[in-house]
Design an enzyme around this catalytic site. Structure first.
Site, PDB file in Angstrom:
ATOM      1  N   GLU A 121       0.831  -1.204   0.000  1.00 32.45           N
ATOM      2  CA  GLU A 121       0.000   0.000   0.000  1.00 32.45           C
ATOM      3  C   GLU A 121       0.866   1.255   0.000  1.00 32.45           C
ATOM      4  OE1 GLU A 121      -3.702   2.068   2.290  1.00 32.45           O
ATOM      5  OE2 GLU A 121      -2.738   0.364   3.279  1.00 32.45           O
TER       6      GLU A 121
ATOM      7  N   ASP B  45       8.239   6.175  -7.057  1.00 34.81           N
ATOM      8  CA  ASP B  45       6.913   6.760  -6.910  1.00 34.81           C
ATOM      9  C   ASP B  45       6.967   8.118  -7.575  1.00 34.81           C
ATOM     10  OD1 ASP B  45       4.238   6.639  -6.068  1.00 34.81           O
ATOM     11  OD2 ASP B  45       4.663   7.913  -4.357  1.00 34.81           O
TER      12      ASP B  45
ATOM     13  N   GLY C 184      -1.342   9.267 -18.221  1.00 30.11           N
ATOM     14  CA  GLY C 184      -1.585  10.140 -17.068  1.00 30.11           C
ATOM     15  C   GLY C 184      -1.873  11.582 -17.469  1.00 30.11           C
ATOM     16  N   TYR C 185      -1.153  12.508 -16.843  1.00 28.00           N
ATOM     17  CA  TYR C 185      -1.384  13.940 -17.067  1.00 28.00           C
ATOM     18  C   TYR C 185      -0.607  14.486 -18.260  1.00 28.00           C
ATOM     19  CZ  TYR C 185      -3.373  13.605 -12.390  1.00 28.00           C
ATOM     20  OH  TYR C 185      -4.134  13.237 -11.306  1.00 28.00           O
ATOM     21  N   ASP C 186       0.029  13.623 -19.037  1.00 30.10           N
ATOM     22  CA  ASP C 186       0.854  14.073 -20.167  1.00 30.10           C
ATOM     23  C   ASP C 186       0.153  15.063 -21.108  1.00 30.10           C
ATOM     24  OD1 ASP C 186       3.084  12.734 -19.339  1.00 30.10           O
ATOM     25  OD2 ASP C 186       2.933  11.090 -20.774  1.00 30.10           O
TER      26      ASP C 186
ATOM     27  N   ARG D 170      11.366  11.307 -14.285  1.00 27.07           N
ATOM     28  CA  ARG D 170      11.854   9.928 -14.130  1.00 27.07           C
ATOM     29  C   ARG D 170      13.262   9.805 -14.706  1.00 27.07           C
ATOM     30  NH1 ARG D 170       7.664   7.973 -15.754  1.00 27.07           N
ATOM     31  NH2 ARG D 170       6.760   7.845 -13.685  1.00 27.07           N
TER      32      ARG D 170
HETATM   33  P1  IMP Z   1       3.189   5.936 -10.326  1.00 26.56           P
HETATM   34  O1  IMP Z   1       4.434   6.486  -9.716  1.00 26.56           O
HETATM   35  O2  IMP Z   1       3.460   5.066 -11.503  1.00 26.56           O
HETATM   36  O3  IMP Z   1       2.290   5.324  -9.280  1.00 26.56           O
HETATM   37  O4  IMP Z   1       2.398   7.185 -10.948  1.00 26.56           O
HETATM   38  C1  IMP Z   1       1.540   7.995 -10.200  1.00 26.56           C
HETATM   39  C2  IMP Z   1       0.645   8.831 -11.072  1.00 26.56           C
HETATM   40  O5  IMP Z   1       1.290  10.089 -11.334  1.00 26.56           O
HETATM   41  C3  IMP Z   1       0.297   8.283 -12.458  1.00 26.56           C
HETATM   42  O6  IMP Z   1      -0.856   7.486 -12.405  1.00 26.56           O
HETATM   43  C4  IMP Z   1       0.041   9.543 -13.248  1.00 26.56           C
HETATM   44  O7  IMP Z   1      -1.256  10.016 -13.021  1.00 26.56           O
HETATM   45  C5  IMP Z   1       1.020  10.527 -12.632  1.00 26.56           C
HETATM   46  N1  IMP Z   1       2.300  10.547 -13.385  1.00 26.56           N
HETATM   47  C6  IMP Z   1       3.514  10.173 -12.928  1.00 26.56           C
HETATM   48  N2  IMP Z   1       4.452  10.332 -13.874  1.00 26.56           N
HETATM   49  C7  IMP Z   1       3.799  10.789 -14.955  1.00 26.56           C
HETATM   50  C8  IMP Z   1       4.238  11.135 -16.284  1.00 26.56           C
HETATM   51  O8  IMP Z   1       5.416  11.039 -16.666  1.00 26.56           O
HETATM   52  N3  IMP Z   1       3.272  11.564 -17.114  1.00 26.56           N
HETATM   53  C9  IMP Z   1       1.977  11.680 -16.762  1.00 26.56           C
HETATM   54  N4  IMP Z   1       1.524  11.364 -15.567  1.00 26.56           N
HETATM   55  C10 IMP Z   1       2.430  10.927 -14.644  1.00 26.56           C
END
Ligand code: IMP
Length: 197
Positions: free
Chosen positions: A41, A70, A154-156, A182
């Site tokens: 979690e 994360d 995601g928010y891209d 990243r």
């Molecule tokens: P996680 O780290 O893979 O759990 O990502 C968390 C959330 O952050 C994703 O579901 C996206 O909504 C957002 N996010 C993280 N990195 C990106 C990115 O490079 N592009 C777009 N959204 C991102």
């Protein structure tokens, strides 16, 4: 060769990390190599807390080095939200379209100069004997008024990186990796890894 377990199911992320780690004498494993590993979690208040928790639990339970990440979006006008809640901003299960709509609604009437935001990624490395470290990368930019572009996730479609006119979703994967949160966190891995070998 030491074994390192990547705490991700995302094959795109796995490839990107493998590429960066290929200079090290490591055998890379993923969660696919472990059956029925329990879901961890993400209940921390920060990206670092979540990444460290995942890496530590996996290192402890597998007995190998573990690497977890994360990431998320922090919007200035929303005091850093959605932050660690980025994936579930509009509720669960994750719905990218709903998340983007919610973000646009909350920023309605917010002028361009106040739409600043940053993507943040924290990567944590942990060893089974309890040692751990985390590094982060940031990509500054702003939130567009309308979604654009068809790549990414995601928010891209709403995130326009600093010095660019196009959203992340309009850039090639290579162009994005070169400036992304990243990519910037991954660049720091080679400097911290030798301590764990
Ligand atoms: P996680 O780290 O893979 O759990 O990502 C968390 C959330 O952050 C994703 O579901 C996206 O909504 C957002 N996010 C993280 N990195 C990106 C990115 O490079 N592009 C777009 N959204 C991102």
């Amino acid at each position: 060769k030491k074994r390192l377990v990547l705490a991700t199911h995302n094959s795109h992320k796995i490839q990107e990390i493998q590429q960066i780690l290929k200079e090290f004498p490591l055998e890379i494993l993923t969660m696919k190599d472990f059956e029925d590993f329990p879901e961890i979690e993400e209940d921390g208040d920060t990206f670092e807390a979540n990444a460290l928790k995942k890496a530590r639990v996996i290192a402890q339970q597998t007995g190998y080095l573990a690497l977890a990440d994360d990431s998320g979006l922090m919007v200035d006008a929303l005091d850093g939200r959605p932050g660690v809640y980025s994936a579930r901003f509009a509720g669960e299960p994750t719905d990218d379209t709903a998340n983007n709509q919610k973000l646009l609604r909350l920023l309605e009437n917010v002028p361009k100069e106040k739409r600043g935001a940053q993507f943040v990624c924290t990567i944590a490395l942990a060893s089974p004997n309890g040692k751990s470290v985390a590094v982060s990368g940031v990509c500054p930019g702003y939130i567009a008024e309308h979604p654009a572009g068809s790549g990414g996730f995601g928010y891209d479609p709403l995130f326009i990186p600093e010095k660019f006119q196009q959203s992340f979703a309009g850039l090639s994967a290579e162009a994005r990796n070169a400036i992304s949160h990243r990519g910037r966190a991954l660049e720091k891995l080679p400097a911290i890894l030798p301590d764990f070998l």
